[in-house]
Write an enzyme that holds these catalytic residues in place. Structure first.
Site, short mmCIF file in Angstrom:
data_model
loop_
_atom_site.label_atom_id
_atom_site.label_comp_id
_atom_site.label_asym_id
_atom_site.label_seq_id
_atom_site.Cartn_x
_atom_site.Cartn_y
_atom_site.Cartn_z
N GLU A 120 0.62 -11.09 -3.21
CA GLU A 120 0.45 -12.53 -2.93
C GLU A 120 0.66 -13.37 -4.20
OE1 GLU A 120 0.49 -14.13 -0.28
OE2 GLU A 120 0.51 -12.32 0.93
N PHE A 131 12.06 -21.52 -11.60
CA PHE A 131 12.73 -20.86 -10.48
C PHE A 131 12.90 -21.88 -9.37
CE2 PHE A 131 8.22 -20.59 -9.87
CZ PHE A 131 8.03 -20.80 -8.52
N ARG A 154 -3.38 -16.07 0.51
CA ARG A 154 -3.79 -16.43 -0.86
C ARG A 154 -5.13 -17.16 -0.85
NH1 ARG A 154 2.26 -18.34 -2.32
NH2 ARG A 154 3.07 -16.30 -1.76
N THR A 163 2.05 -12.68 -8.43
CA THR A 163 1.43 -12.20 -9.67
C THR A 163 0.85 -13.38 -10.46
OG1 THR A 163 3.48 -12.43 -10.91
CG2 THR A 163 3.11 -10.30 -9.81
C1 LIG Z 1 -1.20 -3.20 -3.10
C2 LIG Z 1 0.05 -4.00 -2.84
C3 LIG Z 1 0.29 -4.49 -1.57
C4 LIG Z 1 1.44 -5.23 -1.31
N1 LIG Z 1 1.66 -5.71 -0.05
C5 LIG Z 1 2.80 -6.38 0.22
C6 LIG Z 1 3.09 -6.84 1.54
O1 LIG Z 1 2.28 -6.68 2.46
N2 LIG Z 1 4.26 -7.48 1.78
C7 LIG Z 1 5.17 -7.69 0.77
O2 LIG Z 1 6.24 -8.27 1.03
N3 LIG Z 1 4.92 -7.26 -0.49
C8 LIG Z 1 3.78 -6.59 -0.79
N4 LIG Z 1 3.54 -6.15 -2.07
C9 LIG Z 1 4.56 -6.35 -3.09
C10 LIG Z 1 4.19 -7.46 -4.07
O3 LIG Z 1 4.32 -8.73 -3.46
C11 LIG Z 1 5.12 -7.33 -5.30
O4 LIG Z 1 4.77 -6.10 -5.96
C12 LIG Z 1 4.96 -8.51 -6.24
O5 LIG Z 1 5.53 -9.68 -5.67
C13 LIG Z 1 5.63 -8.25 -7.59
O6 LIG Z 1 6.96 -7.86 -7.37
P1 LIG Z 1 7.51 -6.56 -8.10
O7 LIG Z 1 6.54 -5.43 -7.91
O8 LIG Z 1 8.92 -6.38 -7.66
O9 LIG Z 1 7.44 -6.91 -9.64
P2 LIG Z 1 8.60 -7.68 -10.49
O10 LIG Z 1 9.17 -8.83 -9.71
O11 LIG Z 1 9.53 -6.62 -10.99
O12 LIG Z 1 7.72 -8.25 -11.67
C14 LIG Z 1 7.28 -7.41 -12.76
C15 LIG Z 1 6.47 -8.25 -13.73
O13 LIG Z 1 7.29 -9.30 -14.26
C16 LIG Z 1 6.63 -10.52 -14.08
N5 LIG Z 1 7.63 -11.58 -13.90
C17 LIG Z 1 8.58 -11.65 -12.95
N6 LIG Z 1 9.30 -12.77 -13.09
C18 LIG Z 1 8.78 -13.42 -14.16
C19 LIG Z 1 9.10 -14.64 -14.82
N7 LIG Z 1 10.10 -15.43 -14.39
N8 LIG Z 1 8.36 -15.00 -15.89
C20 LIG Z 1 7.36 -14.22 -16.33
N9 LIG Z 1 7.01 -13.04 -15.76
C21 LIG Z 1 7.72 -12.67 -14.68
C22 LIG Z 1 5.74 -10.36 -12.85
O14 LIG Z 1 4.69 -11.29 -12.87
C23 LIG Z 1 5.27 -8.93 -13.05
O15 LIG Z 1 4.17 -8.90 -13.92
C24 LIG Z 1 2.38 -5.44 -2.36
C25 LIG Z 1 2.10 -4.95 -3.65
C26 LIG Z 1 0.96 -4.26 -3.90
C27 LIG Z 1 0.67 -3.76 -5.31
#
Ligand SMILES: Cc1cc2nc3c(=O)[nH]c(=O)nc-3n(C[C@H](O)[C@H](O)[C@H](O)COP(=O)(O)OP(=O)(O)OC[C@H]3O[C@@H](n4cnc5c(N)ncnc54)[C@H](O)[C@@H]3O)c2cc1C
Length: 149
Positions: free
Chosen positions: A128, A148, A8, A130
């Site tokens: 890293e 959380f 980060r 959202t």
């Molecule tokens: C290019 C890329 C590379 C990545 N590389 C890695 C990696 O190397 N290792 C790894 O482990 N992961 C990796 N990831 C995964 C990434 O960490 C997750 O996509 C991210 O943490 C979001 O999780 P999710 O996609 O399940 O979205 P979700 O958890 O389903 O979230 C969807 C939306 O809801 C929002 N949201 C969730 N909870 C809340 C809340 N309580 N209040 C308000 N809004 C909320 C989120 O901000 C998001 O906008 C990668 C993702 C991408 C796109």
């Protein structure tokens, strides 16, 4: 510092590099692209956009420098990294968007770096942590109330 925090912290700097590239492309185009007999960079609306982009770029770099100083002192907290990660992705996306506007139609082509940076920044805004999750981290630090655990 755990590896995820290091990643980060790296994003705090790296995303500002993307912003710099977009700003450079916008300044360069504004000086050379002539519309209605003069460079678009000579118009007040374009100069206002460039000035606002530059202010956000400078603020982001200064924040990165400040966080780097805290890191060297061993005083950098996870919530401060969240401030940096949130700002260093959110603002460069806005800078890239304004650069895209200034480049006009060329801004959406691969001939300019802007859309590549914007797509990359959109990805970085999700991994890293959202924007929303970093807002929750900062909100917890401010209120001592956690959404959380
Ligand atoms: C290019 C890329 C590379 C990545 N590389 C890695 C990696 O190397 N290792 C790894 O482990 N992961 C990796 N990831 C995964 C990434 O960490 C997750 O996509 C991210 O943490 C979001 O999780 P999710 O996609 O399940 O979205 P979700 O958890 O389903 O979230 C969807 C939306 O809801 C929002 N949201 C969730 N909870 C809340 C809340 N309580 N209040 C308000 N809004 C909320 C989120 O901000 C998001 O906008 C990668 C993702 C991408 C796109």
């Amino acid at each position: 510092m755990p590896p995820s925090y290091e990643a980060r912290f790296g994003i705090v700097w790296g995303a500002m590099g993307a912003a710099r590239s977009c700003l450079d492309a916008a300044i360069s185009r504004s000086r050379t692209r002539e519309v209605f007999g003069k460079p678009i960079g000579a118009t007040q609306l374009i100069q206002a956009k460039l000035a606002d982009m530059f202010v956000e770029y400078e603020k982001g770099v200064l924040l990165a420098l400040h966080l780097g100083s805290l890191k060297e002192l061993g005083a950098l907290t996870p919530a401060q990294i969240s401030v940096g990660k949130l700002n260093s992705v959110r603002e460069p996306i806005q800078i890239a968007r304004e650069a895209r506007v200034i480049l006009g139609g060329d801004g959406v082509t691969s001939g300019s770096p802007v859309m590549r940076h914007m797509a990359n920044l959109e990805s970085v805004s999700t991994y890293e942590g959202t924007n929303e999750i970093h807002q929750l981290v900062v909100g917890r630090a401010l209120t001592d109330l956690a959404e959380f655990s």
